[in-house]
Design a protein around this motif. Structure first.
Motif, short mmCIF file in Angstrom:
data_model
loop_
_atom_site.label_atom_id
_atom_site.label_comp_id
_atom_site.label_asym_id
_atom_site.label_seq_id
_atom_site.Cartn_x
_atom_site.Cartn_y
_atom_site.Cartn_z
N ARG A 163 0.51 -16.52 -103.64
CA ARG A 163 -0.66 -16.37 -102.61
C ARG A 163 -1.91 -15.84 -103.70
O ARG A 163 -1.67 -15.14 -104.48
N LYS A 164 -2.83 -16.43 -103.40
CA LYS A 164 -4.12 -16.09 -104.01
C LYS A 164 -4.50 -14.61 -103.49
O LYS A 164 -4.41 -14.37 -102.20
N GLY A 165 -5.12 -13.76 -104.21
CA GLY A 165 -5.77 -12.42 -103.83
C GLY A 165 -7.23 -12.75 -103.40
O GLY A 165 -7.87 -13.72 -103.67
N VAL A 166 -7.99 -11.70 -103.08
CA VAL A 166 -9.20 -11.77 -102.70
C VAL A 166 -10.10 -12.30 -103.62
O VAL A 166 -11.52 -12.92 -103.84
N PHE A 167 -9.84 -11.48 -104.97
CA PHE A 167 -10.53 -12.07 -106.23
C PHE A 167 -10.68 -13.43 -106.40
O PHE A 167 -11.78 -14.12 -106.78
N GLU A 168 -9.35 -13.94 -106.45
CA GLU A 168 -9.42 -15.75 -106.64
C GLU A 168 -10.00 -16.38 -105.62
O GLU A 168 -10.95 -17.33 -105.81
N GLU A 169 -9.92 -15.60 -104.23
CA GLU A 169 -10.45 -16.60 -103.14
C GLU A 169 -12.09 -16.19 -103.37
O GLU A 169 -12.75 -17.17 -102.58
N ALA A 170 -12.73 -15.29 -103.89
CA ALA A 170 -14.22 -15.20 -103.93
C ALA A 170 -14.68 -15.89 -105.42
O ALA A 170 -15.79 -15.50 -105.39
N HIS A 171 -13.79 -16.57 -105.87
CA HIS A 171 -14.26 -17.13 -107.39
C HIS A 171 -15.47 -17.86 -107.10
O HIS A 171 -15.70 -18.66 -106.22
N GLY A 172 -16.45 -17.42 -107.94
CA GLY A 172 -17.79 -18.12 -107.80
C GLY A 172 -18.78 -17.59 -106.66
O GLY A 172 -19.95 -17.92 -106.87
N GLY A 173 -18.13 -16.56 -106.24
CA GLY A 173 -19.12 -16.02 -105.08
C GLY A 173 -19.04 -14.36 -105.14
O GLY A 173 -19.08 -13.86 -106.35
N THR A 174 -19.04 -13.97 -104.04
CA THR A 174 -19.46 -12.50 -103.82
C THR A 174 -18.15 -11.85 -103.10
O THR A 174 -17.55 -12.27 -102.29
N LEU A 175 -17.59 -10.55 -103.62
CA LEU A 175 -16.30 -9.96 -103.20
C LEU A 175 -16.92 -8.53 -102.78
O LEU A 175 -17.49 -7.75 -103.25
N PHE A 176 -16.84 -8.55 -101.24
CA PHE A 176 -17.43 -7.21 -100.93
C PHE A 176 -16.14 -6.42 -100.38
O PHE A 176 -15.25 -6.37 -99.65
N ILE A 177 -15.85 -5.13 -101.13
CA ILE A 177 -15.22 -4.08 -101.15
C ILE A 177 -15.29 -3.16 -100.24
O ILE A 177 -16.43 -2.22 -100.44
N ASP A 178 -14.97 -3.00 -98.95
CA ASP A 178 -15.62 -2.11 -98.01
C ASP A 178 -14.57 -0.83 -98.00
O ASP A 178 -13.40 -0.99 -98.35
N GLU A 179 -15.39 0.26 -97.70
CA GLU A 179 -14.63 1.71 -97.79
C GLU A 179 -13.75 1.86 -98.86
O GLU A 179 -12.74 2.08 -98.99
N LEU A 180 -14.84 1.93 -100.09
CA LEU A 180 -14.27 2.00 -101.52
C LEU A 180 -13.60 3.09 -101.56
O LEU A 180 -12.68 3.39 -102.30
N GLY A 181 -14.20 4.22 -100.95
CA GLY A 181 -13.68 5.59 -101.33
C GLY A 181 -12.34 5.80 -100.91
O GLY A 181 -11.61 6.94 -100.99
N GLU A 182 -11.76 5.13 -100.07
CA GLU A 182 -10.31 4.94 -99.44
C GLU A 182 -9.17 4.62 -100.31
O GLU A 182 -8.15 4.45 -100.04
N LEU A 183 -9.63 3.76 -101.23
CA LEU A 183 -8.73 3.14 -102.40
C LEU A 183 -7.85 4.19 -103.02
O LEU A 183 -8.26 5.11 -103.70
N ASP A 184 -6.62 3.84 -102.95
CA ASP A 184 -5.62 5.02 -103.67
C ASP A 184 -5.90 5.09 -105.08
O ASP A 184 -6.17 4.00 -105.82
N LEU A 185 -5.72 6.34 -105.65
CA LEU A 185 -6.21 6.63 -106.81
C LEU A 185 -5.65 5.92 -107.74
O LEU A 185 -5.78 5.37 -109.08
N SER A 186 -4.03 5.51 -107.42
CA SER A 186 -3.11 4.70 -108.49
C SER A 186 -3.64 3.34 -108.60
O SER A 186 -3.33 2.83 -109.83
N LEU A 187 -4.30 2.78 -107.49
CA LEU A 187 -4.76 1.28 -107.89
C LEU A 187 -6.12 1.19 -108.57
O LEU A 187 -6.63 0.48 -108.89
N GLN A 188 -7.01 2.47 -108.65
CA GLN A 188 -8.25 2.39 -109.20
C GLN A 188 -8.32 2.00 -110.58
O GLN A 188 -9.24 1.11 -111.06
N PRO A 189 -7.39 2.18 -111.51
CA PRO A 189 -7.51 1.51 -112.89
C PRO A 189 -7.15 0.05 -112.90
O PRO A 189 -7.92 -0.48 -113.64
#
Length: 449
Positions: free
Chosen positions: A224-250
């Protein structure tokens, strides 16, 4: 196309023409009084709502060298009351004229001390600047000076490829603005993909972002493609960025810096061409200072920053938006009465534009506003708990429908209050409510979109 001749358009054009074509902008400077930077002067001013940071970090507007100054020590922001100074949970504190502060307003001549560094505040001559004549940017509607100041900056950001961070309270329209930026950009014909950090279970965030291969985890029955691949060529909107787990931020930072992603369970890197727009209702400056958000990721995403003002600070926009929602939600040819508009403008709208939209929708769909040949009679858009039963009884509904109305209003007010008590954090609010997070999210979506 704008519906010319409609009631809300008449309000917009009338109020826009009545507004002064210019706005007064204040100008300030901070002069360092001691230490190795003594004599250094930091000038700032202009847009209300813009935040300037002071500290040792590379993202700070005023970079100070004092050894006891925190990376993000304090913030300076102008609003209707003046210049607000906020300590960002610094290690060694902030004071004004010798008084320790968490948040306070500063005046010309005040001595502001950040740890061992003393700054003198100097107020310059205010200047008049022209306001944009537009009353909207894409689907983002507003004729108030607070909004019209934003539109020129929105246009410049839309034309660029810069990452943009949209900040603002819940319900101010951050996703609407993100989509408007995409639609006004050179990528408008390409995908606009939304990833909400609060809507995906923590165990699935990585695979949703970057995709996965078959068999990479239980339930991964196909690649399955992730949202980065789905947005290829366009825009990826990451909503509620402040809720992203610290372990995934890197991992997110690595994807942004390399423009490559690696699916879960794969050793291959996939090249992606994506423009990033992120949004948050959290104060990320405080989150960085507290160690809950990575400084380097914040610095990478906050190249362009837009802060949407709360509805209570958008003078005149409540009536404009209410009439627009009234028309688009099915009000038809019956105009919204001016006395009703005035009553709506007298309310503070803690849920901002989303709450106003839902109030108008509820009024039209559930009969809380009765349309008659002589006008409109209605209860307030956010009924008080003490009179909701009387209001429902007055409607003379069948028992089952009346009971549904009372329960619905109770649930709406309960969800609103518990979210406010826990700073909008869904996980903590659900735990305090004693229900599963998924069911709490369903309730939140039902009443607040």
């Amino acid at each position: 196309m704008l519906p010319m001749g409609s009631d809300w358009w008449d309000i917009a054009t009338t109020r826009s023409s009545q507004n002064e074509p210019t706005a007064v902008e204040e100008n300030y400077a901070l002069r360092v009084l001691d230490g190795p930077q003594a004599g250094t002067r930091f000038a700032f001013g202009g847009t209300p709502g813009r935040r300037w940071l002071a500290g040792k970090g590379p993202a700070c507007d005023f970079q100070l060298e004092g050894p006891m100054v925190s990376r993000r020590h304090a913030a300076f922001e102008m609003d209707a009351k003046g210049l607000r100074v906020t300590d960002l949970d610094s290690t060694n504190g902030t004071s004004i004229n010798g008084v320790a502060i968490r948040e306070a307003y500063a005046n010309d001549g005040d001595r502001i001390r950040l740890a061992e560094t003393t700054l003198a505040l100097e107020r310059g001559e205010p200047k008049s600047v022209p306001l944009a004549g537009d009353v909207r940017f894409g689907r983002m509607l507003g004729a108030s000076p607070a909004m019209r100041r934003l539109y020129p900056l929105c246009k410049r950001f839309a034309e660029s490829e810069l990452p943009v961070l949209i900040e603002g309270e819940t319900g101010t329209g951050k996703e609407v603005l993100a989509e408007a930026l995409h639609e006004a950009s050179p990528r408008a014909r390409a995908p606009f993909v939304v990833f909400d950090c609060t809507a995906v279970p923590p165990t699935l965030v990585e695979s949703t972002l970057f995709g996965h291969e078959r068999g990479s985890f239980t339930g991964a029955v196909a690649p399955r493609k992730g949202v980065f691949e789905e947005a290829h060529g366009g825009t990826l909107f990451i909503d509620e960025l402040g809720e992203l787990d610290l372990s995934l931020q890197p991992k997110l930072l690595r994807a942004l810096e390399r423009s490559e992603v690696q699916r879960v369970g794969s050793n291959q890197w996939i090249r992606v061409d994506v423009r990033i727009i992120a949004a948050t209702r959290r104060d990320l400056d405080r989150e960085v200072q507290a160690g809950r958000f990575r400084d380097d990721l914040f610095f990478r995403l906050a190249v362009g920053r837009l802060e949407l003002p709360p509805l209570r600070d958008r003078t005149g926009d409540v009536g404009l938006l209410a009439c627009h929602f009234w028309q688009t939600l099915g009000g038809g040819r019956v105009p919204m009465p001016r006395d009703l508009i005035q009553r709506l403008e007298d309310y503070r709208w803690p849920g901002n534009v989303r709450e106003l939209h839902n109030a108008v929708a509820r009024a039209l769909a559930l009969g809380e506003t009765t349309v008659t040949g002589s006008g409109i009679t209605e209860p307030p858009p956010a009924p008080r708990a003490g009179n909701i039963i009387e209001e429902v009884l007055a409607c003379e509904l069948p028992l089952t429908r009346a009971r549904e109305r009372v329960v619905s209003e109770f649930e709406r007010q309960y969800v609103e209050r518990v979210l406010a008590r826990h700073d909008g954090n869904v996980v903590r609010a659900a735990a305090a409510s004693g229900i599963a997070r998924r069911y709490f999210q369903i309730l939140r979506a039902r009443y607040f979109g």
